[in-house]
Write an enzyme that holds these catalytic residues in place. Structure first.
Site, short mmCIF file in Angstrom:
data_model
loop_
_atom_site.label_atom_id
_atom_site.label_comp_id
_atom_site.label_asym_id
_atom_site.label_seq_id
_atom_site.Cartn_x
_atom_site.Cartn_y
_atom_site.Cartn_z
N SER A 1 0.83 -1.21 0.00
CA SER A 1 0.00 0.00 0.00
C SER A 1 0.86 1.26 0.00
O SER A 1 2.01 1.26 0.43
CB SER A 1 -0.92 0.03 1.22
OG SER A 1 -1.75 -1.10 1.25
N1 SAH Z 1 -1.11 -4.69 4.21
C1 SAH Z 1 -0.46 -4.95 2.96
C2 SAH Z 1 -1.36 -4.61 1.77
C3 SAH Z 1 -1.35 -5.70 0.77
S1 SAH Z 1 -2.56 -5.58 -0.51
C4 SAH Z 1 0.87 -4.23 2.86
O1 SAH Z 1 1.13 -3.35 3.67
O2 SAH Z 1 1.66 -4.57 1.99
C5 SAH Z 1 -3.90 -6.51 0.16
C6 SAH Z 1 -3.62 -7.94 0.52
O3 SAH Z 1 -4.88 -8.54 0.89
C7 SAH Z 1 -3.06 -8.81 -0.61
O4 SAH Z 1 -1.88 -9.41 -0.19
C8 SAH Z 1 -4.18 -9.86 -0.85
O5 SAH Z 1 -3.65 -11.13 -1.21
C9 SAH Z 1 -4.86 -9.90 0.50
N2 SAH Z 1 -6.24 -10.41 0.48
C10 SAH Z 1 -7.20 -10.23 -0.45
N3 SAH Z 1 -8.33 -10.85 -0.09
C11 SAH Z 1 -8.09 -11.46 1.10
C12 SAH Z 1 -8.88 -12.26 2.00
N4 SAH Z 1 -10.14 -12.60 1.73
N5 SAH Z 1 -8.29 -12.70 3.13
C13 SAH Z 1 -7.00 -12.37 3.44
N6 SAH Z 1 -6.22 -11.62 2.63
C14 SAH Z 1 -6.76 -11.17 1.48
#
Ligand code: SAH
Length: 213
Positions: A64
């Site tokens: 993010s």
């Molecule tokens: N907090 C992270 C943001 C990653 S983007 C950071 O700081 O890098 C969002 C993430 O949510 C992705 O890795 C994606 O695989 C995950 N995601 C999407 N749907 C999900 C679900 N139902 N349960 C758990 N994770 C999920």
């Protein structure tokens, strides 16, 4: 895995940028200033790590944007010792911010590759979340509930009811809601049956996906 003076200098610039955009919480700013974001990314993007932008990570996901991480974290009002549930571990950057604030972090990731990679990476650089889970964040972690705070880091088409149910009374949940563009929502649990909802600006996240099974 180096953190040079050049990285540190760029990181202080990033803190200034995020502050200028409206983040005031000194603890959140200090966390951004401390965490070596470049190590959370593919080395091919290392040069861009301290731009206030989202970047691709493994499995078609993103790390993010720092401003977004700071905005969500500020809304969460994390206190030392808070039990915090994060949905979407991804690169682990947000997890690290929560750890810096003294939270006991529980985080769920549905991409196995990211789950594994981030689990070993976080421990390598010294961050110790309480529990990293591989699974579907829509369901939360009923075995570990209730939580003081819940943060969702992927765009939710709708608010998962299970997550609201795992929030303590007095607890806060920050979640981007929407399909193409998301509105940042803050829920505060007033009583077992009552939630206050506030809406903030528009953001863009990768989608919160339903379980593959
Ligand atoms: N907090 C992270 C943001 C990653 S983007 C950071 O700081 O890098 C969002 C993430 O949510 C992705 O890795 C994606 O695989 C995950 N995601 C999407 N749907 C999900 C679900 N139902 N349960 C758990 N994770 C999920």
């Amino acid at each position: 895995m180096k953190d040079t003076y050049r990285h540190q200098g760029k990181r202080q610039q990033l803190v200034k940028t995020v502050k200028k955009k409206g983040i005031a919480d000194e603890k959140v700013l200090a966390a951004i200033g401390k965490i070596p974001r470049h190590l959370f990314m593919d080395s091919s993007f290392e040069d861009h790590a301290y731009q206030d932008k989202a970047f691709p990570i493994a499995a078609d996901q993103t790390i993010s944007q720092p401003y977004t991480v700071a905005f969500q974290t500020e809304l969460l009002e994390v206190k030392k010792g808070d039990k915090v549930l994060e949905i979407g571990t991804g690169s682990g950057y947000q997890t690290a911010v929560l750890c810096e604030l003294g939270a006991k972090v529980y985080s769920i990731e549905r991409q196995r590759e990211l789950y594994k990679k981030t689990k070993s990476f976080l421990s390598k650089i010294g961050y110790r979340p309480k529990y990293l889970s591989f699974g579907d964040g829509y369901k939360g972690l009923p075995d570990y509930a209730p939580f003081d705070k819940i943060i969702v880091t992927a765009g939710a088409p709708e608010v998962p009811k299970d997550l609201l149910g795992q929030l303590k009374v007095g607890g806060r949940m920050v979640i981007p809601v929407g399909t193409d563009v998301q509105t940042m929502n803050l829920f505060i649990r007033k009583s077992p049956k009552e939630f206050d909802k506030k809406e903030f600006g528009a953001f863009r996240f990768v989608p919160l996906l339903e379980d593959k099974n």
